[in-house]
Design an enzyme around this catalytic site. Structure first.
Site, mmCIF file in Angstrom:
data_model
loop_
_atom_site.group_PDB
_atom_site.id
_atom_site.type_symbol
_atom_site.label_atom_id
_atom_site.label_comp_id
_atom_site.label_asym_id
_atom_site.label_seq_id
_atom_site.Cartn_x
_atom_site.Cartn_y
_atom_site.Cartn_z
ATOM 1 N N HIS A 308 13.696 -36.386 7.594
ATOM 2 C CA HIS A 308 13.883 -35.949 6.209
ATOM 3 C C HIS A 308 13.281 -36.991 5.290
ATOM 4 O O HIS A 308 13.344 -38.184 5.587
ATOM 5 C CB HIS A 308 15.376 -35.764 5.887
ATOM 6 C CG HIS A 308 15.600 -34.945 4.679
ATOM 7 N ND1 HIS A 308 15.580 -35.473 3.417
ATOM 8 C CD2 HIS A 308 15.807 -33.618 4.548
ATOM 9 C CE1 HIS A 308 15.785 -34.500 2.547
ATOM 10 N NE2 HIS A 308 15.915 -33.362 3.196
ATOM 11 N N ASP A 365 18.260 -27.917 9.033
ATOM 12 C CA ASP A 365 17.685 -26.746 9.709
ATOM 13 C C ASP A 365 17.868 -26.758 11.222
ATOM 14 O O ASP A 365 17.531 -25.784 11.889
ATOM 15 C CB ASP A 365 16.185 -26.652 9.391
ATOM 16 C CG ASP A 365 15.945 -26.327 7.933
ATOM 17 O OD1 ASP A 365 16.636 -25.434 7.427
ATOM 18 O OD2 ASP A 365 15.087 -26.966 7.302
#
Ligand code: CMC
Length: 432
Positions: A308, A365
């Site tokens: 991320h 996700d």
């Protein structure tokens, strides 16, 4: 603004740049007058270090794994609230009272239907059209049917109606696009069902096979939507703000955000994760081969669902989703081999130097798709689910930008030109 300054030296000149401090201690060097005062711009590809606005909606600390909406911890909101309640919080800044929530729900019920003319849109997409493309196109065209927001004398007078309309209709559009893709008759929204129940019912109810709404699915869906509801200045939200900064209407700005979300590095990752896990499953569950590929610098393959830009520790949303995933599988006695592969990959990555050194942990996700699969939601709808969750955030960010009169200006980055210097024109006859 604090009284602190940063000092920038260029040649023999030095400049004082004000320091801005947020309410949670985050700090920025204010360069808004840099070009005017020094003739220099800053270069920051991918906006790694660039703050584009101040915002009072979401606080994110990527080092400590903290995510708060309007000052409330994501863990508390996911545990105690419905998505509608959190949407209200994000949009209005405060948790709703019982009465305020009832009004908000009533507005959503009132606006859940699509104009019947819009239903013909769905007939003209090819049967295998991507639901993300349908969503972005149809949301954009809402402006043709409901242009009131632009016509209102008070620019914010139409805001709450437009918000309720957008939240309710986008859910209907998402479910209709699925029904059309499988050639089934549409199921209209029901005023007797809440936000998540309504969505599941529109997706899965059939005339001769009534859908029994499982409370476990409703609860999991509420959680997933809450966890996606805002995430400060990510790619799609920045797109919504950028498009809106040019004066484009809310629907057009959100439609652009949906397109940005579609990318596999952003919201499209939830679909890509399941595709990756399926490929590994087909390949004899050989996840180590894929981890090796992800680490190989000559191979463009990446472990989707890992890493991320902001989180350098475990994504707090992934933690909650992982727990919810285990819970739902347990409660409904579902056995999905993809979950086993995902757990093994996470465990492996946690002790692998490549992932440790780069702070690569599962993101939001990584586990969400496994829950959506359990609900029966098809893989190509996963990013649509992300978009449904992100809507309140996009709307609140767009509105915050519009209301920030002091910094109201079109978004327009600069560049450092790296092309040809000025040269004489060459007529066609002389070109070789
Ligand atoms: N698999 C393997 N290596 C990775 C991965 C990954 N998923 N993510 C980052 N790296 C490596 C990357 O190769 C680089 O290595 P090196 O320093 O040796 O060159 C290092 O880690 C830093 O990566 P980066 O590309 O500079 O990081 P970024 O902040 O630009 O990218 C990201 C962030 C999310 C795009 C990236 O981690 C990625 O591609 N992840 C997979 C896609 C994904 O899951 N996206 C969903 C993000 S969460 C939903 C959302 O909010 O959008």
């Amino acid at each position: 603004m604090s009284q602190e300054f940063a000092t920038l030296s260029i040649g023999d000149k030095s400049y004082k740049l004000p320091i801005i401090e947020g309410t949670r201690g985050d700090k920025a060097i204010d360069i808004r007058r840099l070009l005017k005062e020094t003739g220099y711009i800053t270069l920051d590809s991918g906006y790694m270090n660039t703050g584009a606005c101040t915002s009072a909606i979401t606080y994110l600390d990527g080092t400590r794994g903290i995510l708060d909406y309007r000052g409330y911890a994501i863990e508390d909101l996911a545990k105690n609230c419905s998505f509608t309640e959190v949407a209200y919080l994000i949009l209005h800044g405060e948790l709703p009272t019982f009465d305020a929530l009832e009004v908000f729900k009533h507005e959503m019920r009132r606006f859940a239907l699509l104009h019947e003319d819009m239903i013909h849109f769905f007939d003209h997409f090819p049967p295998n059209a991507s639901p993300m493309s349908i969503l972005s196109t149809t949301v954009n065209s809402l402006h043709n049917y409901y242009p009131e927001m632009d016509n209102d004398d008070d620019p914010y007078g139409g805001y709450s109606v437009t918000t309720a309309r957008l939240l309710a209709k986008t859910r209907t559009i998402a479910a209709f696009s699925y029904k059309k893709s499988i050639g089934h008759p549409l199921v209209y929204p029901s005023p007797r069902l809440n936000y998540c129940e309504n969505f599941l019912n529109m997706m899965f109810d059939r005339p001769n096979l009534p859908y029994k709404i499982k409370p476990e699915f409703v609860s999991a869906l509420n959680k997933l939507l809450i966890l996606h509801a805002d995430h400060e200045q990510n790619c799609s939200t920045s797109t919504v703000r950028l498009v809106g900064s040019a004066g484009a209407n809310l629907y057009a700005s959100i439609s652009a955000g949906i397109s940005a979300l579609w990318g596999p590095l952003h919201g499209g990752a939830n679909q890509a994760v399941i595709e990756m896990l399926l490929a590994i499953h087909k390949d004899g569950n050989n996840y180590k081969k894929y981890i090796a590929k992800a680490k190989d610098k000559n191979d463009p393959f990446r472990l989707t669902g890992f890493g991320h830009r902001v989180y350098k520790t475990f994504d707090p949303r992934a933690k909650i989703i992982k727990e919810a995933c285990a819970e739902i599988m347990d409660e409904l006695e579902i056995n999905d081999p993809l979950l086993d592969i995902a757990l093994q990959m996470e465990e492996h990555a946690a002790t692998d130097e490549y992932f440790i050194q780069r702070n690569l942990y599962p993101n939001v996700d990584f586990y969400s798709g496994i829950i959506y699969r359990a609900m029966g939601i098809p893989t190509n709808m996963f990013t649509v689910m992300f978009a449904l969750g992100r809507l309140p955030g996009w709307i609140a960010q767009w509105t915050e930008m519009k209301e920030d009169r002091e910094n109201a200006r079109i978004g327009r980055p600069r560049q450092i030109y790296s092309g040809q210097t000025r040269r004489p024109f060459v007529p066609m006859r002389d070109r070789l």
